[in-house]
Enzyme design. Structure first.
Site, PDB file in Angstrom:
ATOM      1  N   CYS A  24      -6.789  67.387  -8.064  1.00  0.00           N
ATOM      2  CA  CYS A  24      -7.848  68.397  -8.030  1.00  0.00           C
ATOM      3  C   CYS A  24      -8.478  68.437  -6.633  1.00  0.00           C
ATOM      4  O   CYS A  24      -7.842  68.839  -5.683  1.00  0.00           O
ATOM      5  CB  CYS A  24      -8.875  68.128  -9.126  1.00  0.00           C
ATOM      6  SG  CYS A  24      -9.957  69.563  -9.424  1.00  0.00           S
ATOM      7  N   HIS A  74      -5.870  68.168 -13.984  1.00  0.00           N
ATOM      8  CA  HIS A  74      -6.300  66.778 -14.199  1.00  0.00           C
ATOM      9  C   HIS A  74      -5.367  66.076 -15.185  1.00  0.00           C
ATOM     10  O   HIS A  74      -5.610  66.136 -16.389  1.00  0.00           O
ATOM     11  CB  HIS A  74      -7.726  66.754 -14.768  1.00  0.00           C
ATOM     12  CG  HIS A  74      -8.773  67.093 -13.768  1.00  0.00           C
ATOM     13  ND1 HIS A  74      -9.339  66.166 -12.945  1.00  0.00           N
ATOM     14  CD2 HIS A  74      -9.347  68.277 -13.454  1.00  0.00           C
ATOM     15  CE1 HIS A  74     -10.228  66.748 -12.159  1.00  0.00           C
ATOM     16  NE2 HIS A  74     -10.258  68.035 -12.449  1.00  0.00           N
ATOM     17  N   GLU A  85      -5.275  63.037 -15.802  1.00  0.00           N
ATOM     18  CA  GLU A  85      -6.053  61.967 -16.468  1.00  0.00           C
ATOM     19  C   GLU A  85      -6.925  62.507 -17.599  1.00  0.00           C
ATOM     20  O   GLU A  85      -7.475  61.735 -18.369  1.00  0.00           O
ATOM     21  CB  GLU A  85      -6.885  61.208 -15.432  1.00  0.00           C
ATOM     22  CG  GLU A  85      -8.182  61.855 -14.983  1.00  0.00           C
ATOM     23  CD  GLU A  85      -8.015  63.018 -13.999  1.00  0.00           C
ATOM     24  OE1 GLU A  85      -6.876  63.470 -13.772  1.00  0.00           O
ATOM     25  OE2 GLU A  85      -9.042  63.482 -13.481  1.00  0.00           O
TER      26      GLU A  85
END
Lengths: 241, 183
Positions: free
Chosen positions: B63, B164, B166
């Site tokens: 990001c 993202h 994660e």
């Protein structure tokens, strides 16, 4: 596509489900609730905390619970955020976006937070009550209505995402005051409070997708078996991943 | 960084450039705005990261971390990036029909990983890299897109990811595991 967002309300050290933000039923440990949402693949989780001491900052119970979980679902957290330091704490605990409520009226601080976290990291949390066809902001701290919602929205930076919560329809399947969306101009909004039945029944998916970026479901995702999967499978505006 | 540890990888969080660089992969994470993050990178890590890239060791930006690996970004009044990837990130409204992208999008990861396929990943950004950026047409760069935005770009050991992983549930876990193992 519209995001299907699971929500949970926290007071003290207990996760709760709400009805009209007036009646509460304990859900137990927040960590367990978050893990259920994560396993069922909701698109986002919205955690809203009511704090006994409004000057104490974000809920340490929520932030600790987030640190302890293994979830990989994006979390929006709202409650007790007063400073950039509070925002930093939230981010370090795994919060992806912060929901701001009272701070929306402190323009200078709001802009500082946006500068710190980026505009994508802020959600304007706007609970409202309808009175005689007009929509008024509901202040969760004082539990009183204040300015017309349109006036508040007009003063917010354009890119900030809005979360409109219909207080009277909270916890229900139906009853959201859809006309409030007309107060938002061309902004896409997230809505909460009595929304799911109409979202499920509307045939104009393209219009709905132009108006909404997310739908928050208060309780049913937790206590109806496979609710998330079923909503995603059967309601075209949600993304079945 | 928890997601890396939970996949079984050893993780160090660096507060300054390390003396010994024996890391398989360095990740520039992606939370916050460009101004505050760029200051930290420029003061503490810039020289080391550029040397690392030159030595063909892997760097991955996620990001905002990805955006700071580009030549620059217009966020926070204009920020110079590391120049490891081409182009300047701009407000999404400059090249998309939206000013904000929050949500899940399907992304083809063929070229990012050695395997082929696609999956859904979570995006949350207001600035991004236009996929029509001329310099990305160079054959050195492999890219994945969502609408007109670069979702990921890879040039050998330099990897930029706009979404993202994660925060992308099982798909994200698989991607991270394979990126580290693949690198």
């Amino acid at each position: 596509m519209i995001r299907l967002i699971g929500s949970v309300f926290v007071q003290g050290d207990v996760a709760l489900q709400t009805h009209n933000f007036d009646n509460y039923r304990p859900l137990g440990d927040l960590k367990g609730v978050l893990e259920i949402y994560d396993q069922h693949c909701v698109d986002e989780i919205f955690i809203s905390a009511r704090l006994d001491d409004v000057d104490s900052g974000p809920s340490s119970y929520v932030l600790d619970s987030l640190i302890k979980t293994n979830i990989t679902t994006p979390v929006v957290y709202s409650g007790g955020i007063r400073t950039i330091e509070d925002v930093r704490q939230c981010l370090e605990s795994g919060v992806e976006r912060v929901g701001l409520h009272s701070l929306l009226f402190m323009k200078s601080l709001l802009m500082d937070i946006i500068q710190y976290i980026g505009v994508q990291g802020v959600v304007a949390v706007l609970p409202f009550v309808e009175k005689k066809g007009e929509f008024f902001f509901y202040d969760c701290r004082t539990r009183k209505v204040s300015k017309p919602i349109g006036e508040i929205i007009a003063n917010l930076p354009e890119v900030v995402e809005l979360l409109l919560i219909d207080i009277k329809a909270d916890g229900s399947e139906t009853g959201f005051s859809w006309d409030v969306i007309k107060k938002c101009g061309n902004r896409k909004v997230i809505i909460q409070g009595g929304v799911i039945q109409e979202v499920a029944s509307r045939k104009d998916a393209d219009i709905l997708e132009n108006e909404l970026s997310g739908v928050v479901i208060e309780n049913r995702l937790l206590w109806t078996e496979c609710a998330t999967q079923n909503y995603k499978k059967n309601i075209p505006v949600f993304m079945s991943r | 960084m928890n997601i890396f540890e939970r996949q079984g990888f050893m993780v160090s969080v660096l507060k300054n450039s390390p003396k010994d660089d024996d890391f398989n992969i360095v990740v520039l994470p992606g939370v916050g705005s460009a101004g505050s993050a760029a200051e930290t990178i420029n003061v503490k890590f810039r020289t080391w990261l550029l040397e690392r890239a030159k030595a063909e060791k892997t760097i991955m930006g996620i990001c905002l971390g990805f955006q700071l690996m580009c030549e620059g970004t217009e966020e926070s009044g204009g920020i110079e990036g590391l120049g490891l990837l081409p182009g300047v990130c701009k407000p999404l409204g400059c090249f998309e029909n939206t000013s904000l992208r929050v949500g899940w999008h399907q992304v083809n990861y063929s070229g990012l990983l050695s395997s082929h396929g696609s999956d859904y990943y979570y995006f949350n950004h207001a600035f991004g890299l236009d996929s029509n950026e001329a310099n990305l047409n160079n054959t050195d760069y492999r890219i994945g897109v969502v609408e007109n935005t670069v979702a990921w770009v890879r040039n050998q050991n330099i990897i930029g990811i706009q979404f993202h992983p994660e925060k992308s549930q099982i798909a994200g876990k698989h991607l991270i595991y394979n990126l580290v193992e693949d690198k």
